[in-house]
Design an enzyme around this catalytic site. Structure first.
Site: not given
Ligand code: UT7
Length: 333
Positions: A116, A255, A285
């Site tokens: 990115c 970004h 994104n």
């Molecule tokens: O250009 C570079 C590309 N990549 C990025 O920029 C990614 C950078 N990372 C992020 O933006 C964040 O880490 C995410 C948006 C991908 C994830 O957010 P997070 O706050 O880090 O969530 P998490 O992975 O810690 O998950 C929190 C909860 C989990 O549930 P429990 O274990 O708390 O019950 C996940 O299972 O949210 C759940 N979860 C979802 N729920 C609904 C994870 N993904 C999803 C989803 N929909 N898509």
């Protein structure tokens, strides 16, 4: 850093495919919710290219607009740099395909891959060609068709990405222009964001297709922590290199990956929200296309005026980061 001849941006363009996919549409495909996507990422919708649209075609359309904005003919281009992780093919370079579409027959062309951060890396490379005096007119394009490498059954990634293209024409200037660049990489984070197969480590086979190894794999948390740290740091670093202070920043073009990441960078820079350009809710994104799309849009909306200090900053797969600071001086802007 001693700059021999400054480079600047004299034209901007963008192309977003018209097909819109909302969070509600994604709710129908994977186990997620509009509420979760909005609150955890800030994204509301994204554009998804139609089946007959290609990376080169989107890049071409954005490039055409940027050339018109710069009042430059395609034959005047000396170099085309395309930043993308979703090229039309493994080779030849998508830049060569765009060169042919534009009729830019005097231009050299190559692709640049820095995740990115690709467009901001590209701008810094173009800047070196201009500063050295080797080239006068360089086109930098950031373009992605991420929908083609997204696993639509993987909720960790399916909610994040969109398609689009942005472009900038760069030329030399007597005054203002790019004041500094800062680039970096940390290859130790290579597995945090990658497409496992289709390269030489794991060439395409029945097995790689069955195991869905041609799609994006991401450790969201690792990338998140890296981004929160790096976006602010890289912006401060480039401002320092330019001999400026954070109070001098008129507009930050970050970004567009996650509003929480952008907010953290803004806090570190002590910038109020009106000094940070955000279009993530609209487009999601778009990887290397996100900064040039945001720049073209901010300019279209009259948010950048002559003399403004604009900081571009990005992070991405690699892991990589890149920032650049420009004193906006576009003659025709
Ligand atoms: O250009 C570079 C590309 N990549 C990025 O920029 C990614 C950078 N990372 C992020 O933006 C964040 O880490 C995410 C948006 C991908 C994830 O957010 P997070 O706050 O880090 O969530 P998490 O992975 O810690 O998950 C929190 C909860 C989990 O549930 P429990 O274990 O708390 O019950 C996940 O299972 O949210 C759940 N979860 C979802 N729920 C609904 C994870 N993904 C999803 C989803 N929909 N898509």
């Amino acid at each position: 850093m001693k700059i021999l001849r400054r480079a600047t941006i004299t034209g901007n363009g963008k192309y977003l495919p018209p097909e819109v996919m909302t969070n509600k549409d994604i709710e129908k495909i994977v186990d997620t919710s509009d509420e979760w996507i909005r609150s955890r990422t800030g994204i509301e919708k994204r554009r998804i290219a139609a089946d007959d649209m290609t990376t080169s075609q989107m890049g071409y359309l954005a490039a055409k607009e940027a050339l018109e904005d710069a009042d430059l003919a395609p034959e005047d281009l000396d170099l085309i740099i395309v930043a993308t992780v979703t090229p039309d093919m493994i080779f030849p370079a998508t830049s060569c395909i765009i060169q042919e579409k534009l009729g830019a027959k005097n231009a050299a062309a190559f692709d640049l891959e820095a995740g990115c951060s690709g467009f901001v890396y590209g701008v810094s490379v173009a800047g070196q060609f201009i500063s050295s005096g080797m080239y006068d007119n360089v086109l930098v394009i950031g373009v992605e068709t991420l929908s083609r490498i997204t696993d639509w059954e993987d909720r960790d990634t399916a909610v994040l990405f969109g398609d689009g293209a942005g472009a900038a024409v760069m030329q030399s200037t007597e005054k203002g222009g790019f004041l500094a660049y800062d680039l970096g990489a940390d290859g130790a984070g290579q597995d945090a964001l990658h497409v496992p197969a289709g390269g030489t480590i794991k060439p395409a086979s029945e097995e790689t297709v069955k195991d869905k190894l041609h799609f994006i794999r991401m450790e969201g948390n690792t990338v998140y922590k890296f981004a929160v740290k790096r976006m602010g740091k890289a912006s401060l670093e480039v401002i320092k290199k330019a001999g400026l202070k954070r109070e001098d920043i008129d507009l930050l073009i970050p970004h567009q990956a996650n509003t929480r990441i952008i907010d953290a960078a803004a806090r570190r820079l002590k910038l109020s929200s009106d000094k940070v350009y955000v279009n993530l809710p609209e487009y999601g994104n778009t990887s290397s296309a996100s900064v040039p799309i945001a720049l073209a849009e901010a300019k279209e909306k009259g948010l950048i005026k002559k003399g403004d200090i604009v900081v571009l900053v990005a992070f991405g797969a690699g892991l990589t980061w890149a920032s650049a600071v420009i004193e906006w001086n576009e003659e025709r802007g």
